[in-house]
Design a protein around this motif. Structure first.
Motif, short mmCIF file in Angstrom:
data_model
loop_
_atom_site.label_atom_id
_atom_site.label_comp_id
_atom_site.label_asym_id
_atom_site.label_seq_id
_atom_site.Cartn_x
_atom_site.Cartn_y
_atom_site.Cartn_z
N ALA A 1 -18.88 -6.10 9.29
CA ALA A 1 -18.07 -7.30 9.48
C ALA A 1 -17.65 -7.90 8.14
N ILE A 2 -18.57 -7.92 7.16
CA ILE A 2 -18.24 -8.45 5.84
C ILE A 2 -17.14 -7.62 5.19
N SER A 3 -17.27 -6.30 5.29
CA SER A 3 -16.27 -5.42 4.67
C SER A 3 -14.91 -5.57 5.33
N ARG A 4 -14.89 -5.52 6.64
CA ARG A 4 -13.61 -5.64 7.35
C ARG A 4 -12.97 -7.00 7.12
N THR A 5 -13.78 -8.05 7.15
CA THR A 5 -13.24 -9.39 6.94
C THR A 5 -12.71 -9.54 5.51
N GLY A 6 -13.45 -9.01 4.55
CA GLY A 6 -13.01 -9.08 3.16
C GLY A 6 -11.70 -8.35 2.94
N ASN A 7 -11.57 -7.19 3.55
CA ASN A 7 -10.32 -6.43 3.42
C ASN A 7 -9.17 -7.14 4.13
N TRP A 8 -9.44 -7.69 5.31
CA TRP A 8 -8.40 -8.42 6.04
C TRP A 8 -7.94 -9.64 5.24
N TYR A 9 -8.89 -10.42 4.73
CA TYR A 9 -8.55 -11.63 3.98
C TYR A 9 -7.77 -11.28 2.72
N SER A 10 -8.20 -10.23 2.02
CA SER A 10 -7.49 -9.81 0.81
C SER A 10 -6.07 -9.38 1.14
N GLY A 11 -5.91 -8.66 2.24
CA GLY A 11 -4.57 -8.23 2.64
C GLY A 11 -3.65 -9.40 2.93
N VAL A 12 -4.18 -10.42 3.64
CA VAL A 12 -3.37 -11.59 3.98
C VAL A 12 -3.02 -12.39 2.73
N MET A 13 -4.03 -12.70 1.91
CA MET A 13 -3.80 -13.55 0.75
C MET A 13 -2.94 -12.87 -0.31
N LEU A 14 -3.14 -11.57 -0.49
CA LEU A 14 -2.45 -10.86 -1.57
C LEU A 14 -1.21 -10.12 -1.08
N ARG A 15 -0.96 -10.22 0.23
CA ARG A 15 0.17 -9.52 0.83
C ARG A 15 0.11 -8.03 0.50
N SER A 16 -1.07 -7.50 0.61
CA SER A 16 -1.31 -6.10 0.29
C SER A 16 -1.32 -5.25 1.55
N ARG A 17 -0.82 -4.04 1.44
CA ARG A 17 -0.84 -3.10 2.56
C ARG A 17 -2.03 -2.14 2.48
N ILE A 18 -2.87 -2.31 1.48
CA ILE A 18 -4.03 -1.43 1.32
C ILE A 18 -5.09 -1.81 2.35
N ARG A 19 -5.53 -0.85 3.13
CA ARG A 19 -6.47 -1.12 4.21
C ARG A 19 -7.91 -1.30 3.71
N ASP A 20 -8.26 -0.61 2.65
CA ASP A 20 -9.63 -0.68 2.13
C ASP A 20 -9.57 -1.00 0.64
N ILE A 21 -9.14 -2.21 0.34
CA ILE A 21 -8.91 -2.60 -1.05
C ILE A 21 -10.21 -2.87 -1.80
N THR A 22 -11.34 -3.00 -1.08
CA THR A 22 -12.63 -3.21 -1.73
C THR A 22 -13.36 -1.91 -2.02
N ALA A 23 -12.81 -0.79 -1.59
CA ALA A 23 -13.50 0.50 -1.73
C ALA A 23 -13.72 0.87 -3.19
N GLY A 24 -14.84 1.53 -3.47
CA GLY A 24 -15.16 1.89 -4.84
C GLY A 24 -15.09 3.36 -5.16
N PHE A 25 -14.55 4.17 -4.25
CA PHE A 25 -14.40 5.62 -4.47
C PHE A 25 -12.92 5.85 -4.74
N ARG A 26 -12.57 6.18 -6.00
CA ARG A 26 -11.17 6.16 -6.39
C ARG A 26 -10.84 7.24 -7.42
N VAL A 27 -9.56 7.60 -7.45
CA VAL A 27 -9.01 8.42 -8.53
C VAL A 27 -7.82 7.67 -9.12
N PHE A 28 -7.86 7.42 -10.42
CA PHE A 28 -6.75 6.79 -11.13
C PHE A 28 -6.02 7.82 -11.98
N ARG A 29 -4.72 7.70 -12.06
CA ARG A 29 -3.97 8.36 -13.12
C ARG A 29 -4.15 7.54 -14.39
#
Length: 252
Positions: free
Chosen positions: A136-164
């Motif tokens: 619930a914390i993860s889903r709520t955090g992602n939902w709130y971040s999406g609304v406030m930041l107008r982001s389309r990223i579904r899992d913006i709190t995730a820590g498994f990533r590849v950057f260029r």
């Protein structure tokens, strides 16, 4: 994959470190590995040194004191950019991120994605062994971040990533001061907001079996306050939005 650096930050991860290093080596043997240890009192740093002695593609960055996840990754980014790596991978040390997903995530980055996020909350993604409150914390955090930041990223709190590396060079990394979930939110949002191509790749996240979670209420409060402030800033000073792609079976 010799142009790839995998960064694994550690603090008191002695019970699981050797296991995750072995799994990384089996999944992506050509990548280099950097363990960033924050002076773990349980001997994690010393174990990492011993593992690195037997592995020419592995090294350890020792930092004085526990200065937070965000600063650990920024130290790793600085090293990676300074040495000319093309792709930089973020992974947890506790085994919750499956190294076998790294080759597919790297393939997406090689195909043009500038940030690939291992996502729990897109089709095909899942979480194993999490209590309902943590979900619930993860889903709520992602939902709130999406609304406030107008982001389309579904899992913006995730820590498994590849950057260029080129995308990281486009950011002012010295201006990044967030920690924990908030660090991940800030990095992804700033890339998305400045027009970089972000792709989400579905993963199965497995809760750690050893060690202690670094999650605490302060991380949640920091994320709430900073995301709210960034959302207000974005409303007052809008910048161009990016076209974002999500990847599971397809991109769009």
């Amino acid at each position: 994959m010799a142009n790839t650096l995998i960064i694994v930050p550690t603090f008191n991860e002695i019970d699981g470190l050797e296991r995750i290093v072995t799994r990384i080596r089996e999944a992506v043997p050509a990548a280099d590995l950097l363990v960033v240890d924050d002076s773990s009192p349980d001997g994690t740093g010393e174990l990492a040194d011993r593992l690195a002695e037997a592995d020419p593609g592995m090294r350890v960055l020792h930092r004085a004191g526990k200065n937070g996840l965000g600063q650990a990754y920024l130290a790793g980014f600085e090293l990676a950019l300074g040495e000319g790596y093309e792709f930089i991978v973020e992974m947890d040390a506790d085994g919750s991120h499956d190294p076998e997903s790294v080759p597919a995530m790297l393939a997406l980055a090689e195909s043009g994605a500038e940030l690939v996020i291992g996502s729990r909350w897109v089709d095909g993604g899942s979480v194993v062994n999490w209590p309902a409150i943590r979900k619930a914390i993860s889903r709520t955090g992602n939902w709130y971040s999406g609304v406030m930041l107008r982001s389309r990223i579904r899992d913006i709190t995730a820590g498994f990533r590849v950057f260029r590396a080129s995308a990281l060079r486009d950011l002012d990394l010295h201006a990044i001061s967030s920690q924990g979930y908030c660090f991940q939110v800030e990095m992804a949002w700033r890339l998305e907001r400045t027009g970089h191509r972000v792709v989400e790749y579905p993963i199965t996240f497995v809760e750690r079996e050893t060690g202690q979670s670094k999650m605490h209420s302060g991380i949640v409060v920091e994320a709430l306050l900073r995301v709210t402030a960034w959302g207000i800033e974005a409303t007052l000073r809008p910048r161009k939005s990016m076209s974002m792609s999500r990847s599971g079976a397809r991109s769009r």
